[in-house]
Structures are given as structure tokens and as C-alpha cells.
Design a protein around this motif. Structure first.
Motif, short mmCIF file in Angstrom:
data_model
loop_
_atom_site.label_atom_id
_atom_site.label_comp_id
_atom_site.label_asym_id
_atom_site.label_seq_id
_atom_site.Cartn_x
_atom_site.Cartn_y
_atom_site.Cartn_z
N THR A 75 27.70 42.65 0.83
CA THR A 75 27.10 43.22 2.38
C THR A 75 26.94 42.29 3.76
N THR A 76 26.80 41.31 3.28
CA THR A 76 26.92 40.16 3.97
C THR A 76 28.65 39.74 4.50
N TYR A 77 29.26 40.29 3.89
CA TYR A 77 30.51 40.12 4.44
C TYR A 77 30.84 41.17 5.42
N ILE A 78 30.64 43.08 5.42
CA ILE A 78 30.47 43.86 5.83
C ILE A 78 30.07 43.99 6.95
N THR A 79 28.84 43.67 6.81
CA THR A 79 27.97 44.22 7.90
C THR A 79 28.48 43.45 9.71
N PRO A 80 28.85 42.08 9.80
CA PRO A 80 29.26 42.06 10.87
C PRO A 80 31.06 42.54 11.22
N THR A 81 31.59 43.13 9.97
CA THR A 81 32.81 44.15 10.34
C THR A 81 32.65 44.84 10.86
N VAL A 82 31.44 45.51 10.88
CA VAL A 82 31.65 47.10 11.08
C VAL A 82 30.01 47.28 12.15
N THR A 83 29.65 45.90 12.58
CA THR A 83 29.26 46.06 13.79
C THR A 83 30.21 45.74 14.83
N GLY A 84 31.01 44.43 14.94
CA GLY A 84 32.31 44.59 15.04
C GLY A 84 32.61 45.97 15.98
N MET A 85 32.97 46.75 15.23
CA MET A 85 34.09 47.91 15.59
C MET A 85 32.86 48.51 16.08
N ILE A 86 32.33 48.77 15.92
CA ILE A 86 31.70 50.19 16.36
C ILE A 86 31.39 49.69 17.91
N LYS A 87 30.32 47.88 17.91
CA LYS A 87 30.18 47.31 19.75
C LYS A 87 31.72 47.47 20.23
N ASN A 88 33.31 47.99 20.07
CA ASN A 88 34.07 47.63 20.45
C ASN A 88 34.83 49.51 20.96
N TYR A 89 33.88 50.09 19.74
CA TYR A 89 34.04 51.30 20.27
C TYR A 89 33.44 51.88 21.43
N PHE A 90 32.41 51.06 21.45
CA PHE A 90 31.61 51.69 22.44
C PHE A 90 32.05 51.46 23.82
N ARG A 91 32.99 50.22 24.06
CA ARG A 91 33.38 49.83 25.23
C ARG A 91 34.27 50.62 25.45
N ASP A 92 35.20 51.06 24.47
CA ASP A 92 36.28 52.30 24.70
C ASP A 92 35.77 52.98 25.42
N TYR A 93 35.00 53.66 24.47
CA TYR A 93 34.79 55.03 24.76
C TYR A 93 33.49 55.18 26.08
N SER A 94 32.93 54.00 26.59
CA SER A 94 32.38 54.14 27.98
C SER A 94 33.45 54.20 29.08
N ARG A 95 34.22 53.23 28.86
CA ARG A 95 36.39 53.47 30.03
C ARG A 95 36.66 54.36 29.91
N ALA A 96 36.58 55.38 28.76
CA ALA A 96 36.96 56.96 28.45
C ALA A 96 36.37 57.73 29.10
N VAL A 97 34.99 58.02 29.15
CA VAL A 97 34.49 58.95 28.95
C VAL A 97 33.58 59.00 30.47
N ARG A 98 32.74 57.97 30.91
CA ARG A 98 32.21 58.27 31.86
C ARG A 98 32.42 59.00 33.02
N PRO A 99 31.80 59.79 33.21
CA PRO A 99 31.76 60.83 34.05
C PRO A 99 31.93 60.40 35.33
N PRO A 100 32.14 61.15 36.92
CA PRO A 100 31.55 60.99 37.60
C PRO A 100 29.75 62.11 37.39
N ARG A 101 29.40 60.99 38.62
CA ARG A 101 28.23 61.66 38.63
C ARG A 101 27.61 62.76 38.82
#
Length: 242
Positions: A75-101
Motif C-alpha cells: 500500500t505504501t508502494y502503490i499509493t504514489p504510483t496510482v496518484t502519479g498516473m491519475i495526475k498525469n491523466y488529468f493533465r492529458d485530459y484537460s489538454r484534450a477535452v477543454r472546449p471553448p466556452r
């Protein structure tokens, strides 16, 4: 959930054998970590089920790479791994799907108008009808429709509550799929699915294999097959029942 002693035993056995069944057992035992971290980041513009899928993939990778000899609890090992991948997904998602107002605002109007139309006529309006009602071009309506939020798998599906419990069975899945059985559009939409989703369609809906058999063939658990299956059906409904 398993205790530390049993987990250590399973991890060591998996390291020796590479047995997929052992891996899936470990993934399922620690799946609560993926759920907790996904919920932590939910409500920030990305659908919960997308976050859970990312977290699940990170969990599988973590199980496959974890070395019990490092002296750290999983659990100590996996928590930062999962958190890191989620944050990376947020970064990629926000670039890909943010529509004009203006597109976002139009998409909101389209959803409201579609709901009202359905209440009155029992069917969804066409793109042309929406364009005429809202006073915009059909091209603009189609562009706005592309930014509709994905249907959450926590919503009700087929009259049952999609609460995401392990080994959920999709209610009326085959019936829902058969609605589009003879449609050329269905084949077109299936080709748009990612390779894993296409394999799930082939194994479950064409070859008629069970979730467990499909999981063994793909090297994942029944739980993941169930979630993927439900998401596929919702994608096809959204694409074909406009």
C-alpha cells in the motif's frame, strides 16, 4: 482485503510463477486503494469511472512490478504510483477535452433541449431539429455534441444501480446490444473502440464467452471485464441512439 503475511506470500509466489490468477487475486485484494484514490480526485472535471480505470491500470502495473524484498508494504508502494498516473491523466485530459466556452454553453443547451424533446415525443431530436430550435448551424451542434460528458457508470443502467461492486453483472446487456445488431453503424462504432474493448466485444457478444473466460483470455479479472463491458454498451448507446 488480505493481511500482510498472506500478501507477502502471494507476491513472492507471483514473482516466481507469473501466474495471472495470482496477479488478479492481488489486484482484487488491493482494488480498494484504486477506489479510494479515484474518489479523492473525483469532482474535478474528469468522470469518476475514467479515474477508476486509470487507477486500476496503475494498480495492475504496480502488482506486476512490486518486489516484496524491498521491505515496504504494498500500500505504501502503490499509493504514489496510482496518484502519479491519475495526475498525469488529468493533465492529458484537460489538454484534450477543454472546449471553448461557447461550445460548452451550447452543449448544455442541447442537453436541456434534448431532455425536453424526449419528454414530449419519447425520442431524441435530430441534429437538424436541434439546430433549428437553438438557431445555430448543424455543424455547430455536431461540434457541441462531441463534448458531452461521458455517462458515468455510477448512474443507473438498465434499471439497476451501477454501484461498481466487484463482479457486477450488467443488466440486460445482451438485449441492449441486440438493438443495434443489424446496423452498419454499429460496426463503424465498434471500430472506433480501443483494441482491448474490441476484444471484449468479440469474446463476450460474438463468441458468447463468460466474463470469467474473457478475463482469463485477456489476462485480467472478471471485475475488469464487467466494467469494460458496461462502458462499451454505454458508448454505443450514446453514439447510436442520438
Amino acid at each position: 482485503m488480505i493481511d500482510a503475511k498472506e500478501a507477502d506470500k502471494l507476491f513472492r509466489e507471483y514473482r516466481k510463477t507469473g501466474d495471472v490468477e495470482l496477479r488478479n487475486r492481488l489486484v482484487e485484494s488491493y482494488f480498494y486503494v484504486a477506489e479510494i484514490l479515484s474518489k479523492k480526485f473525483a469532482g474535478r472535471g474528469v468522470p469518476y469511472d475514467d479515474l477508476l480505470q486509470v487507477a486500476s491500470e496503475a494498480l495492475i502495473i504496480g502488482v506486476e512490478k512490486f518486489d516484496p524484498d524491498v521491505g515496504t508494504q504494498f500500500t505504501t508502494y502503490i499509493t504514489p504510483t496510482v496518484t502519479g498516473m491519475i495526475k498525469n491523466y488529468f493533465r492529458d485530459y484537460s489538454r484534450a477535452v477543454r472546449p471553448p466556452r461557447r461550445i460548452y454553453a451550447l452543449a448544455t443547451k442541447i442537453r436541456a433541449e434534448s431532455n425536453e424533446y424526449f419528454k414530449q415525443y419519447g425520442a431524441k431530436p435530430t441534429v437538424r431539429q436541434l439546430a433549428e430550435k437553438l438557431g445555430v448551424s448543424e455543424e455547430l451542434v455536431m461540434e457541441a455534441l462531441e463534448y458531452r460528458a461521458p455517462v458515468s457508470l455510477d448512474a443507473k443502467v438498465g434499471g439497476e444501480d451501477g454501484d461498481g461492486h466487484l463482479y457486477d453483472v450488467i443488466p440486460d446487456t445482451k438485449d441492449s446490444f441486440e438493438i443495434f445488431e443489424d446496423s452498419e453503424s454499429l460496426r463503424t462504432e465498434i471500430r472506433k473502440l480501443d483494441p482491448t474493448e474490441q476484444k471484449v466485444v468479440a469474446l463476450r457478444f460474438i463468441q458468447g464467452k463468460s466474463q470469467a473466460e474473457t478475463g482469463r483470455i485477456l489476462g485480467v479479472s472478471q471485475m475488469f471485464v464487467s466494467r469494460a463491458e458496461r462502458k462499451i454498451v454505454e458508448k454505443l448507446r450514446e453514439s447510436l441512439l442520438k
